[in-house]
Design an enzyme around this catalytic site. Structure first.
Site, PDB file in Angstrom:
ATOM      1  N   TYR A 402       0.847  -1.204   0.000  1.00 33.62           N
ATOM      2  CA  TYR A 402       0.000   0.000   0.000  1.00 33.62           C
ATOM      3  C   TYR A 402       0.878   1.248   0.000  1.00 33.62           C
ATOM      4  CZ  TYR A 402      -4.082  -2.877   1.349  1.00 33.62           C
ATOM      5  OH  TYR A 402      -5.108  -3.787   1.386  1.00 33.62           O
ATOM      6  N   TYR A 412      -3.814   9.983  -6.491  1.00 39.27           N
ATOM      7  CA  TYR A 412      -4.694  10.447  -5.398  1.00 39.27           C
ATOM      8  C   TYR A 412      -5.166  11.868  -5.648  1.00 39.27           C
ATOM      9  CZ  TYR A 412      -3.105   6.135  -3.415  1.00 39.27           C
ATOM     10  OH  TYR A 412      -2.851   4.790  -3.242  1.00 39.27           O
ATOM     11  N   GLU A 556     -10.749   1.842  -6.197  1.00 34.39           N
ATOM     12  CA  GLU A 556      -9.537   1.748  -7.017  1.00 34.39           C
ATOM     13  C   GLU A 556      -9.134   0.288  -6.975  1.00 34.39           C
ATOM     14  OE1 GLU A 556      -6.690   0.711  -8.289  1.00 34.39           O
ATOM     15  OE2 GLU A 556      -5.400   1.630  -6.766  1.00 34.39           O
ATOM     16  N   GLU A 565      -7.711  -7.186 -12.056  1.00 34.78           N
ATOM     17  CA  GLU A 565      -7.811  -7.485 -10.621  1.00 34.78           C
ATOM     18  C   GLU A 565      -9.280  -7.619 -10.214  1.00 34.78           C
ATOM     19  OE1 GLU A 565      -5.283  -4.785  -8.389  1.00 34.78           O
ATOM     20  OE2 GLU A 565      -3.503  -5.433  -9.494  1.00 34.78           O
TER      21      GLU A 565
HETATM   22  C1  LIG Z   1      -5.385  -1.610  -5.153  1.00 41.06           C
HETATM   23  S1  LIG Z   1      -5.832  -1.544  -3.499  1.00 41.06           S
HETATM   24  C2  LIG Z   1      -6.278   0.134  -3.328  1.00 41.06           C
HETATM   25  C3  LIG Z   1      -6.250   0.587  -1.928  1.00 41.06           C
HETATM   26  C4  LIG Z   1      -6.556   2.057  -1.721  1.00 41.06           C
HETATM   27  N1  LIG Z   1      -7.901   2.370  -2.117  1.00 41.06           N
HETATM   28  C5  LIG Z   1      -5.565   2.926  -2.444  1.00 41.06           C
HETATM   29  O1  LIG Z   1      -5.936   3.508  -3.456  1.00 41.06           O
HETATM   30  O2  LIG Z   1      -4.441   3.022  -2.010  1.00 41.06           O
HETATM   31  C6  LIG Z   1      -7.380  -2.379  -3.547  1.00 41.06           C
HETATM   32  C7  LIG Z   1      -7.946  -2.622  -2.196  1.00 41.06           C
HETATM   33  O3  LIG Z   1      -9.212  -3.160  -2.365  1.00 41.06           O
HETATM   34  C8  LIG Z   1      -9.379  -4.222  -1.434  1.00 41.06           C
HETATM   35  N2  LIG Z   1     -10.372  -5.118  -2.027  1.00 41.06           N
HETATM   36  C9  LIG Z   1     -10.266  -5.805  -3.184  1.00 41.06           C
HETATM   37  N3  LIG Z   1     -11.390  -6.479  -3.418  1.00 41.06           N
HETATM   38  C10 LIG Z   1     -12.232  -6.213  -2.380  1.00 41.06           C
HETATM   39  C11 LIG Z   1     -13.541  -6.626  -2.070  1.00 41.06           C
HETATM   40  N4  LIG Z   1     -14.206  -7.469  -2.873  1.00 41.06           N
HETATM   41  N5  LIG Z   1     -14.096  -6.119  -0.989  1.00 41.06           N
HETATM   42  C12 LIG Z   1     -13.426  -5.270  -0.188  1.00 41.06           C
HETATM   43  N6  LIG Z   1     -12.189  -4.859  -0.418  1.00 41.06           N
HETATM   44  C13 LIG Z   1     -11.594  -5.324  -1.512  1.00 41.06           C
HETATM   45  C14 LIG Z   1      -8.009  -4.831  -1.303  1.00 41.06           C
HETATM   46  O4  LIG Z   1      -7.876  -5.538  -0.087  1.00 41.06           O
HETATM   47  C15 LIG Z   1      -7.166  -3.578  -1.343  1.00 41.06           C
HETATM   48  O5  LIG Z   1      -7.039  -3.051  -0.064  1.00 41.06           O
END
Ligand SMILES: C[S@@+](CC[C@H](N)C(=O)[O-])C[C@H]1O[C@@H](n2cnc3c(N)ncnc32)[C@H](O)[C@@H]1O
Length: 863
Positions: A402, A412, A556, A565
């Site tokens: 992260y 951001y 995101e 993803e």
């Molecule tokens: C690429 S990261 C982005 C994190 C943050 N929003 C950022 O921009 O730094 C994607 C995040 O989505 C979470 N995630 C992915 N699929 C998810 C789901 N089905 N429900 C909840 N969280 C999810 C992952 O655990 C991860 O923390």
């Protein structure tokens, strides 16, 4: 990664050597020391000397005088025994070689004899040449030489062109086996130009017997911009992209077109050789390089493995006697323990006038290299480094991952702007909110460590539009941090929920439960399981009577190919919570983009993994593409302002290219622009999500299947090793992010969160001039996982007689479709060219290559 950090703040450093084509001096440790004192980092040495050369020549002449005249045998073949009666070159004697194993051997680059002709049409000459090469390689290996330069194949034998390159390649393959610790550098000119080739006295080539040469009145002269690259392609293909096989590239006085330069940039060039004759004189009479040479060197020096520079026949070095004098006066005898390091030797500097002006110029060029940009510093060590894509849905990310995302200076910022605009619009358009108190309900789903939540709060403050903020995250570890941020940074204003977004019930509207404002600061109100919707027995999503809707859904979840993803699948699972009339998804849409590329280094790396990982060639990799060549390009139209600018803008947005890395003086270089096409796209909220059928426990994901077939015009021949994949996303209205090299600088310059994705081909496909590469790609699903399949076809385009000549600078196109339906690929220019060419006559399409179908089904992304 230690070396990565060390190198982080430095400008690229040059490692410079000296080569003399007629070197007579024996390269002793003292000569090497003298070279260091002059500022060189290494020297070349021939492996054998004139004594050996003369011995081979006299052997050959006496052998030739004793040979029977050539005759065809019963089957009509020539070149079999007794015509090729074996001539065995005897082993080297002490008089034949200047090399001795000693302490300075690690500073020496060995050079094998240039007078041989491994490609000779006369099997006798080719065989002697092969023996000479292998004797030299064996002795160099014995002495401990680590780097060998082998003069490139001779391409012209009268009117016979490039016929013997396979023999050359075969000999190199043997040499690789003989010197298992040696890195081999095939020494090649940038282009094939017979005008620059001249036979030297004592060369074996002219000894080829006439019977093997074709006589003709034709003029053999030719210039082929890709001729030497073609030869290299044969050599490395025969040697199976061997990990110890590199190019030593000789820079001519006049550089070829940018397309040719970029082709070499994608190859494993580990030595750039510059002859004194390639320098020009400045007004004061000092040797300097042209601006285009400077730009080329700067580009190469930005590569992950920057090539060394070899100055050829430029400045002499101290002779043995000079070095002996130095030793007598003020130097202790040298042994390995007091041998100076390269840095010490370089720091010692010069004591007299500048006897090495060419070297001084290159050192000066080194110091004038601009420091690495933030983008370069971030990417250092990652260039062309293959990584498996993240699967944040099934694997919980570490905090450090992260942290890397959060370093992005653009992503951001753009999200904050998009949220701000969406909030302002909400206010302006007087849309009703879903919040019981009139606030706009905003949920960040997949919140990670919370940077988008922080940005949403900032956007709310900046616009004055109040929000009810929700943060949903399924990673239990990130959830801890989210709660802590809520206590320490967000003043408890955020409702933090630990849940997979697909089973989140939505903002709680239960009057008995505390609202965030009522809850003590930092309390998490969404952690309990009662907030999660379980599918009802009927399979339909249970009505969550205590839940409200979301006005703005921020996520995101994008991978390097946009949807890889599983953003579509995740957002589908939460879309039912969105305000049905006015709900906004940020991002609103995203699209996946492709272009065929030549990526020899990546191909070599993947091939090397094959024995331990058979799935390696069917895995898409996340990789910071650097040493690659775009095979499908629109021809030069763009003036660029940086020598490090690798690709340039497309027609649709006027942005500049992908790697605008420096602020060096403006140069007008013509850069071909890659043709990158949209494969497919996804929009949110998606109105096509199916309602689960009664009694069905699994909801169909068929609406997220995609298929595309894209045609890419390729003007110049080359080898396709795979596909470069990118994405573009519309966050909100005109606020967009892009990794597409054509649009990235216009849409989100300096964004570092995503590297491209690379879809490899198991076997490289050769592409001729005037060809089309057709890519078929699928995004498939079985409702439990998602995977990709891809295949590539190559078509040669043949014009009929009424067509125009091939001299045009626009890629030829057949009537094949350039893009999948509905995808706005922004390549109006390429489409125009298609029509234009078509006006000139019929084009016949001949399929000449097809890849296997590659599939990630075994490693599909679990939903
Ligand atoms: C690429 S990261 C982005 C994190 C943050 N929003 C950022 O921009 O730094 C994607 C995040 O989505 C979470 N995630 C992915 N699929 C998810 C789901 N089905 N429900 C909840 N969280 C999810 C992952 O655990 C991860 O923390």
């Amino acid at each position: 990664m230690a070396s990565v950090h060390e190198a982080e703040d430095m400008t690229p450093s040059f490692f410079i050597g000296q080569h003399e084509s007629k070197r007579l001096t024996i390269i002793s440790p003292h000569v090497v020391q003298g070279a260091h004192e002059s500022g060189y980092d290494m020297l070349t040495s021939p492996i054998t000397n004139n004594h050996f050369h003369s011995r081979v020549l006299s052997l050959l002449s006496s052998h030739l005088s004793n040979l029977y005249p050539l005759s065809y045998d019963a089957t009509g073949t020539m070149g079999t025994a007794p015509n090729t009666k074996v001539l065995e070159v005897p082993a080297l004697s002490p008089d034949d070689t200047p090399l001795t194993p000693n302490d300075s051997i690690s500073q020496i680059v060995g050079v094998t004899s240039s007078w041989v002709d491994l490609c000779s049409p006369d099997p006798l000459i080719a065989d002697i040449s092969r023996q000479v090469l292998l004797l030299e390689v064996a002795y160099a290996a014995f002495c401990g030489i680590s780097y060998l330069v082998i003069p490139g194949p001779r391409l012209h034998h009268g009117i016979i062109y490039s016929e013997g390159v396979v023999y050359y390649a075969r000999a190199i393959q043997d040499a690789l086996g003989l010197g298992p610790f040696i890195q081999f550098h095939v020494w090649l000119k940038m282009i094939d130009n017979t005008e620059l080739d001249a036979d030297e006295m004592g060369d074996l080539a002219p000894f080829a017997r006439e019977e093997y040469l074709l006589s003709s009145d034709e003029q053999p002269f030719r210039v082929d911009a890709y001729g030497t690259w073609d030869a290299w392609d044969i050599v490395r293909t025969v040697c199976r992209y061997h990990a110890r096989l590199f190019v030593a590239l000789s820079l001519p006085r006049h550089l070829p077109s940018m397309s040719v330069q970029l082709r070499w940039h994608s190859e494993p060039v580990h030595l750039l050789t510059i002859d004194a004759t390639s320098f020009i004189k400045n007004q004061k009479g000092y040797p300097v390089l042209s601006k285009t040479h400077q730009a080329l060197i700067s580009r190469f020096m930005r590569l992950r493995t920057a090539p060394w520079i070899l100055l050829c026949d430029a400045d002499p070095i101290h002779t043995e006697e000079d070095a002996d004098n130095t030793r007598r006066i003020d130097r202790p005898p040298l042994d390995s323990s007091n041998y100076p390091t390269l840095a010490q030797a370089a720091a010692h500097g010069k004591r007299y006038h500048d006897s090495t002006p060419h070297l001084s110029y290159i050192r000066n060029l080194q110091h004038r290299q601009p420091p690495r940009s933030p983008m370069e510093r971030f990417g250092i060590g990652y260039q062309d480094y293959l990584q498996a894509p993240l699967q944040p849905l099934t694997v919980n990310l570490e905090s450090i991952t992260y942290e890397v995302f959060e370093k992005d200076p653009i992503k951001y910022e753009w999200y904050e702007q998009a949220i701000g605009k969406a909030l302002s619009d909400w206010l302006e358009q007087k849309k009703p909110t879903s919040g019981p108190d009139g606030r706009v309900v905003l949920a960040v789903v997949g919140a990670g460590r919370g940077p988008l939540v922080t940005r949403a709060l900032q956007a709310s403050k900046a616009t004055g539009v109040e929000i009810e903020a929700w943060a949903v995250e399924k990673n239990p570890n990130a959830f801890i941090l989210l709660q802590r941020h809520n206590q320490t940074a967000w003043g408890g204003k955020v409702n933090v929920v630990k849940s997979d977004m697909r089973s989140w019930k939505g903002p709680r509207r239960d009057s008995s439960s505390p609202t965030p404002d009522q809850a003590p600061v930092g309390q998490t109100i969404g952690i309990d399981g009662s907030l999660l919707c379980a599918p009802s027995e009927s399979g339909a999503r249970e009505e969550c009577s205590s839940s409200g809707a979301v006005d703005i859904l921020v996520s995101e979840l994008l991978g390097s190919f946009g949807d890889n993803e599983l953003s579509p699948e995740c957002l589908d699972g939460v879309t039912h919570l969105l305000n049905p009339e006015h709900g906004i998804s940020i991002p609103a849409s995203y699209s996946a983009h492709l272009t065929p590329i030549s990526a020899p280094k990546l191909h070599a790396d993947i091939s090397a993994q094959r024995s331990t990982n058979p799935a390696a060639p069917e895995t898409p990799y996340v990789v910071m593409l650097h040493a690659i060549d775009y095979l499908s390009t629109s021809q030069p139209t763009v003036s660029i302002s940086s020598p490090l600018h690798i690709s340039s803008s497309g027609s649709n947005n006027g942005g500049s290219g992908t790697r605008s890395l420096t602020s060096t003086p403006p140069l007008t270089l013509e850069m071909p622009s890659p043709i990158v096409q949209a494969a497919w796209s996804f929009s949110h909220p998606n109105p096509n999500i199916p309602i689960p059928a009664p009694g069905e426990s699994v909801v169909s994901n068929a609406h997220n299947v995609r298929r595309t077939r894209l045609t890419f015009p390729c003007q110049h021949h080359g080898v396709c090793h795979g596909l470069g994949g990118y994405f573009e996303t519309v966050l909100y209205r005109n606020i967009e992010l892009s990794t597409n090299p054509v649009t990235m600088d216009a849409k989100s310059p300096g964004m570092i969160s995503w590297f491209p994705i690379y879809f490899p081909l198991k076997s490289p496909l050769y592409i001729p001039d005037d060809a089309e590469v057709v890519v078929s790609m699928y995004r498939l699903t079985d409702d439990r996982k998602v995977w990709y399949e891809w295949m590539v076809e190559v078509f040669k385009l043949e014009r009929n007689s009424i067509s125009t000549s091939t001299g045009c600078s626009t890629p030829v196109m057949s009537d094949a479709r350039m893009a999948s339906p509905g995808a706005d690929n922004g390549h109006g220019r390429a489409k125009q060219s298609q029509r234009k060419i078509f006006g000139h006559g019929e084009i016949r399409r001949v399929r000449i290559g097809i890849s296997e179908v590659h599939s990630t089904i075994k490693d599909g992304c679990l939903m």
